[in-house]
Motif scaffolding. Sequence first.
Motif, mmCIF file in Angstrom:
data_model
loop_
_atom_site.group_PDB
_atom_site.id
_atom_site.type_symbol
_atom_site.label_atom_id
_atom_site.label_comp_id
_atom_site.label_asym_id
_atom_site.label_seq_id
_atom_site.Cartn_x
_atom_site.Cartn_y
_atom_site.Cartn_z
ATOM 1 N N VAL A 1 31.415 -14.073 -13.938
ATOM 2 C CA VAL A 1 31.653 -13.771 -12.838
ATOM 3 C C VAL A 1 32.995 -12.816 -12.651
ATOM 4 N N ALA A 2 33.246 -12.178 -13.960
ATOM 5 C CA ALA A 2 34.218 -11.301 -13.966
ATOM 6 C C ALA A 2 33.725 -9.899 -13.269
ATOM 7 N N ILE A 3 34.751 -9.458 -12.587
ATOM 8 C CA ILE A 3 34.498 -8.001 -11.818
ATOM 9 C C ILE A 3 35.014 -6.978 -12.538
ATOM 10 N N GLY A 4 34.180 -6.019 -12.921
ATOM 11 C CA GLY A 4 34.399 -4.626 -13.770
ATOM 12 C C GLY A 4 34.351 -4.902 -15.219
ATOM 13 N N ASP A 5 33.893 -6.088 -15.804
ATOM 14 C CA ASP A 5 33.646 -6.366 -17.031
ATOM 15 C C ASP A 5 32.283 -6.649 -17.648
ATOM 16 N N ALA A 6 31.832 -6.206 -18.688
ATOM 17 C CA ALA A 6 30.350 -6.594 -19.096
ATOM 18 C C ALA A 6 30.134 -7.818 -19.040
ATOM 19 N N CYS A 7 28.875 -8.259 -19.163
ATOM 20 C CA CYS A 7 28.530 -9.820 -19.517
ATOM 21 C C CYS A 7 28.339 -10.024 -20.916
ATOM 22 N N VAL A 8 28.009 -8.935 -21.662
ATOM 23 C CA VAL A 8 27.761 -9.107 -22.974
ATOM 24 C C VAL A 8 28.563 -7.635 -23.555
ATOM 25 N N LYS A 9 29.690 -7.981 -24.480
ATOM 26 C CA LYS A 9 30.159 -6.782 -25.183
ATOM 27 C C LYS A 9 30.220 -6.663 -26.607
ATOM 28 N N ILE A 10 29.858 -5.646 -27.223
ATOM 29 C CA ILE A 10 29.799 -5.626 -28.844
ATOM 30 C C ILE A 10 30.501 -4.242 -29.193
ATOM 31 N N ASP A 11 31.473 -4.296 -30.011
ATOM 32 C CA ASP A 11 32.571 -3.667 -30.450
ATOM 33 C C ASP A 11 32.337 -3.563 -31.911
ATOM 34 N N LYS A 12 31.913 -2.403 -32.400
ATOM 35 C CA LYS A 12 31.842 -2.001 -33.868
ATOM 36 C C LYS A 12 31.189 -3.401 -34.435
ATOM 37 N N SER A 13 30.174 -3.669 -33.949
ATOM 38 C CA SER A 13 29.526 -5.123 -34.441
ATOM 39 C C SER A 13 28.028 -4.596 -34.326
ATOM 40 N N ALA A 14 27.284 -5.909 -34.638
ATOM 41 C CA ALA A 14 25.779 -5.852 -34.471
ATOM 42 C C ALA A 14 25.508 -7.266 -33.674
ATOM 43 N N GLY A 15 24.172 -7.677 -34.044
ATOM 44 C CA GLY A 15 23.854 -8.806 -33.230
ATOM 45 C C GLY A 15 22.220 -8.668 -32.942
ATOM 46 N N THR A 16 21.697 -9.622 -33.025
ATOM 47 C CA THR A 16 20.205 -9.792 -32.708
ATOM 48 C C THR A 16 19.864 -10.555 -31.286
ATOM 49 N N PHE A 17 19.313 -9.947 -30.136
ATOM 50 C CA PHE A 17 18.972 -10.562 -29.003
ATOM 51 C C PHE A 17 17.432 -10.477 -28.697
ATOM 52 N N ASP A 18 17.107 -11.742 -28.779
ATOM 53 C CA ASP A 18 15.465 -11.671 -28.616
ATOM 54 C C ASP A 18 15.117 -12.693 -27.469
ATOM 55 N N ASP A 19 14.380 -11.990 -26.739
ATOM 56 C CA ASP A 19 13.888 -12.839 -25.093
ATOM 57 C C ASP A 19 14.895 -13.508 -24.530
ATOM 58 N N CYS A 20 16.222 -12.740 -24.367
ATOM 59 C CA CYS A 20 17.402 -13.197 -23.606
ATOM 60 C C CYS A 20 17.339 -12.669 -22.137
ATOM 61 N N LYS A 21 18.213 -13.288 -21.282
ATOM 62 C CA LYS A 21 18.603 -12.801 -20.040
ATOM 63 C C LYS A 21 19.814 -12.770 -19.757
ATOM 64 N N ILE A 22 20.285 -11.406 -19.318
ATOM 65 C CA ILE A 22 21.726 -11.001 -19.630
ATOM 66 C C ILE A 22 21.920 -10.435 -18.102
ATOM 67 N N ILE A 23 22.636 -11.306 -17.274
ATOM 68 C CA ILE A 23 22.912 -10.854 -15.814
ATOM 69 C C ILE A 23 24.154 -9.924 -15.993
ATOM 70 N N LYS A 24 24.247 -9.095 -15.217
ATOM 71 C CA LYS A 24 25.375 -7.972 -15.151
ATOM 72 C C LYS A 24 24.832 -7.051 -16.252
ATOM 73 N N GLN A 25 26.049 -6.637 -16.980
ATOM 74 C CA GLN A 25 25.810 -5.612 -17.909
ATOM 75 C C GLN A 25 26.126 -6.151 -19.336
ATOM 76 N N PHE A 26 25.279 -5.151 -20.142
ATOM 77 C CA PHE A 26 25.489 -5.290 -21.772
ATOM 78 C C PHE A 26 25.961 -3.990 -22.092
ATOM 79 N N GLU A 27 27.270 -4.076 -22.700
ATOM 80 C CA GLU A 27 27.868 -2.852 -23.279
ATOM 81 C C GLU A 27 27.945 -2.967 -24.803
ATOM 82 N N THR A 28 27.631 -1.969 -25.490
ATOM 83 C CA THR A 28 27.661 -1.804 -26.790
ATOM 84 C C THR A 28 28.272 -0.572 -27.406
ATOM 85 N N ASN A 29 29.170 -0.899 -28.412
ATOM 86 C CA ASN A 29 29.710 0.168 -29.051
ATOM 87 C C ASN A 29 29.700 -0.038 -30.673
#
Length: 459
Positions: free
Chosen positions: A364-392
Amino acid sequence: MGETFLFPTGYVDVVIVCEKGDTFHITAGKVKFENVTISNKALPEDKDFAKCLVILKIFEELPDGPMCVAPGSEMDFVDNFMSNLSEEERTAKFTSELPYTIKVTGGSVKLTNCKIDSKYGNGVLNKGKKSSMKLTQCTVNSDVLIDGATGDFVDCNINPKGGGVLVRNGGNPTMKGCFITGLEINGATGDFVDCNINPKGGGVLVRNGGNPTMKGCFITGLEINGATGNFVDCHIESGVQVKNGGNPIMKGCVFVGCPCEDARGQSALPACCPHEVRTAVFVDGSEGMFEYCVTNAICTGLKAMNGGNPTVKNCVIRGGETGVEIMKSTGTFENCVIFGGQSSAMSITEEGNPIMKKCKFYTVAIGDACVKIDKSAGTFDDCKIIKQFETNGNPTVKGCDIGDILATSGSTGTFEDCKVADFAVQEEAKPTVNNCGEVTKVKAPACEACEPPAPYYTF
């Protein structure tokens, strides 16, 4: 039934091989007490009782005189002494001024509706594989030590003043419906059912390979330190810490985290959070299986760090700030629903690399991503992400339904077969994108303090 000795009027002595320095020491035989409170009064001067240190004051006149019980014999306190007494007379008052009020090192004892006190805090010692003890509806106003022994405790109140129960050296008690002020399992096991373990004695600490089973318990403060354990349908306040290679199994549990601040806006005191953990579930360099659990924390729902690798299935994870934090750790999350409050639903930093399968992410955060990745990895398979997915970083994202994606400068990663409302890629970002809709190139902010580009706010 042993010898009967003369004794000063008003006292009865019931002992099995007492040793000096102990109050009630059982090395063999069986003893049963009902409706008795055990304590220490004054030692007799008679030499025949030099080794018998327990004195039970029942009432002014003795019905049959005192009795010492020889090793190997059985003692039924009700049948031998109490059967003709009134309920008031059956409540004898006992308080130990010696190391232990009751010490069992080779026999068995049964106590029902009894009260046990100790001046020095050590009420009951049950030691050795040949020792057993059963307490039913007893109040122990002192600590209980189970050292390599068994024991059966039903509907007991153990040390409401603080302290509680220590089980060590392979001890394996069973406790049902008990109120316990603090519990430590040190290299031992035990079955605990429908118990209430409060924080005055530090909550529950399982360490040194301990492996208890707890079902339906209410626990305030839980630490798994280099140990395991099986927890089913438990309610755990003040969070759970899993550290130093711990690997518990948790099913159907509810975890409530500590407050980030107290009522005055100050950092929460240790008294408010025994383990000083601001998360509902904290996995530090450890593992753990969590299934069908719910977390609810003012700060973070679940946090893994320092190589943590939890397995989380079919859980609902909610954090008032962040739902899940992965810091220099991994972990597998499957069929989970993850909520963020004032921040993201999931944050992956410091080379974190979790696996997410069929999970849903909300914030429910305003102006923040739903999922944030910073200098990392991760595997997302068949997921639902409301709002934004931000990756660095360098994630692998396949078959996901995502509100928006922002790949910041320097990020890579693979995105395949995803449904994306708006896919924005900053300059110098080099993700691999296959079948994810149109990709829009955007400029990176001129400085960290500058406003991000418009797609950042497109949900």
